[in-house]
Design a protein around this motif. Structure first.
Motif, PDB file in Angstrom:
ATOM      1  N   GLY A 199       1.400  -1.129  -0.004  1.00  0.00           N
ATOM      2  CA  GLY A 199      -0.077   0.333   0.372  1.00  0.00           C
ATOM      3  C   GLY A 199       0.876   1.147   0.489  1.00  0.00           C
ATOM      4  N   MET A 200       2.102   1.242   0.483  1.00  0.00           N
ATOM      5  CA  MET A 200       2.742   2.382   0.889  1.00  0.00           C
ATOM      6  C   MET A 200       4.211   3.052  -1.262  1.00  0.00           C
ATOM      7  SD  MET A 200       4.601   2.639   4.208  1.00  0.00           S
ATOM      8  CE  MET A 200       5.637   0.565   4.784  1.00  0.00           C
ATOM      9  N   GLY A 201       3.818   1.284  -1.665  1.00  0.00           N
ATOM     10  CA  GLY A 201       4.815   1.358  -2.927  1.00  0.00           C
ATOM     11  C   GLY A 201       3.260   1.980  -3.452  1.00  0.00           C
ATOM     12  N   VAL A 202       2.272   1.786  -3.458  1.00  0.00           N
ATOM     13  CA  VAL A 202       0.659   2.123  -4.648  1.00  0.00           C
ATOM     14  C   VAL A 202       0.915   3.609  -3.957  1.00  0.00           C
ATOM     15  CG1 VAL A 202      -1.497   2.169  -4.667  1.00  0.00           C
ATOM     16  CG2 VAL A 202      -0.272  -0.176  -4.551  1.00  0.00           C
ATOM     17  N   GLY A 203       0.976   4.066  -2.915  1.00  0.00           N
ATOM     18  CA  GLY A 203       1.338   5.479  -2.595  1.00  0.00           C
ATOM     19  C   GLY A 203       1.344   6.662  -3.115  1.00  0.00           C
ATOM     20  N   VAL A 204       3.036   5.903  -3.346  1.00  0.00           N
ATOM     21  CA  VAL A 204       4.599   6.562  -3.874  1.00  0.00           C
ATOM     22  C   VAL A 204       3.192   7.017  -5.457  1.00  0.00           C
ATOM     23  CG1 VAL A 204       6.913   7.116  -3.694  1.00  0.00           C
ATOM     24  CG2 VAL A 204       5.846   5.961  -1.595  1.00  0.00           C
ATOM     25  N   VAL A 205       3.772   5.699  -5.466  1.00  0.00           N
ATOM     26  CA  VAL A 205       3.250   5.665  -7.604  1.00  0.00           C
ATOM     27  C   VAL A 205       1.783   6.674  -7.396  1.00  0.00           C
ATOM     28  CG1 VAL A 205       1.948   4.600  -8.803  1.00  0.00           C
ATOM     29  CG2 VAL A 205       4.535   3.543  -7.553  1.00  0.00           C
ATOM     30  N   LEU A 206       1.143   6.871  -6.357  1.00  0.00           N
ATOM     31  CA  LEU A 206       0.058   7.750  -6.844  1.00  0.00           C
ATOM     32  C   LEU A 206       0.643   9.359  -6.995  1.00  0.00           C
ATOM     33  CD1 LEU A 206      -3.399   6.515  -4.762  1.00  0.00           C
ATOM     34  CD2 LEU A 206      -2.591   6.451  -7.366  1.00  0.00           C
ATOM     35  N   MET A 207       1.563   9.140  -5.569  1.00  0.00           N
ATOM     36  CA  MET A 207       1.889  11.239  -5.418  1.00  0.00           C
ATOM     37  C   MET A 207       2.953  11.507  -6.792  1.00  0.00           C
ATOM     38  SD  MET A 207       3.185  10.910  -1.667  1.00  0.00           S
ATOM     39  CE  MET A 207       4.524   9.282  -1.436  1.00  0.00           C
TER      40      MET A 207
END
Length: 177
Positions: free
Chosen positions: A159-167
């Motif tokens: 989820g943190m990886g997905v969040g970073v990609v979204l940013m």
């Protein structure tokens, strides 16, 4: 739906994801309102370009904010180690919702790629973010159903990886002209 399930099941994951979705809905409602305003108003081409550039920056900023919130939620859940066990039926509902959201979002974005309207493309991009987040929750539910010892930590990291990609995507949207 996730807020209701989170309250009913006492699930921190579902409550936090529900809060994320609430922020997402507000951002999408703002973009939809701006799109509707643009369609109803008679504005010049120069005003339209300025309006779309502002919308692109606001949309990109919203994407960055959503990614940051999601990364923070997943980081907290990763550190806290909150475990919730779902029944097989609840897990299947969560997985079905996640896969349907993600697949329909990607299909919608692909279909909208040739449209000459930045608002529609941006709304479709928000749907992909929504689908990505749903896949993270799907992973957690499936791992918990299998009683995996690493369900919380692996899903938190994913989820943190997905969040970073979204940013990153939000930053790219803000820089586009």
């Amino acid at each position: 739906m996730k807020l209701v399930l989170g309250i009913a099941l006492g699930s921190a994951w579902l409550l936090l994801f529900g809060g994320y979705y609430l922020v997402l809905v507000l951002a999408k409602a703002f973009l939809l309102q701006r799109y509707s305003w643009e369609r109803l108003e008679r504005i010049s081409a120069i005003q339209l370009q300025r309006h779309l550039l502002l919308g692109q920056r606001i949309g990109g900023g919203s994407y960055v904010l959503l990614g940051a919130v999601f990364t923070g939620i997943c980081g907290w859940l990763y550190r806290s180690g909150v475990d919730v066990h779902y029944s097989k039926n609840v897990t299947l509902v969560i997985a079905t919702i996640g896969f349907v959201k993600f697949i329909s979002a990607v299909v919608g974005l692909i279909r909208a790629r040739h449209l000459d309207n930045a608002w529609v493309r941006l709304l479709k991009a928000f749907n992909v973010a929504n689908g990505s987040v749903a896949i993270v929750l799907t992973q957690y539910a499936l791992l918990e159903m299998q009683r995996s010892a690493a369900a919380t930590s692996s899903t938190g990291l994913f989820g943190m990886g997905v969040g970073v990609v979204l940013m990153v995507v939000g930053g790219m949207l803000m820089r586009q002209r």
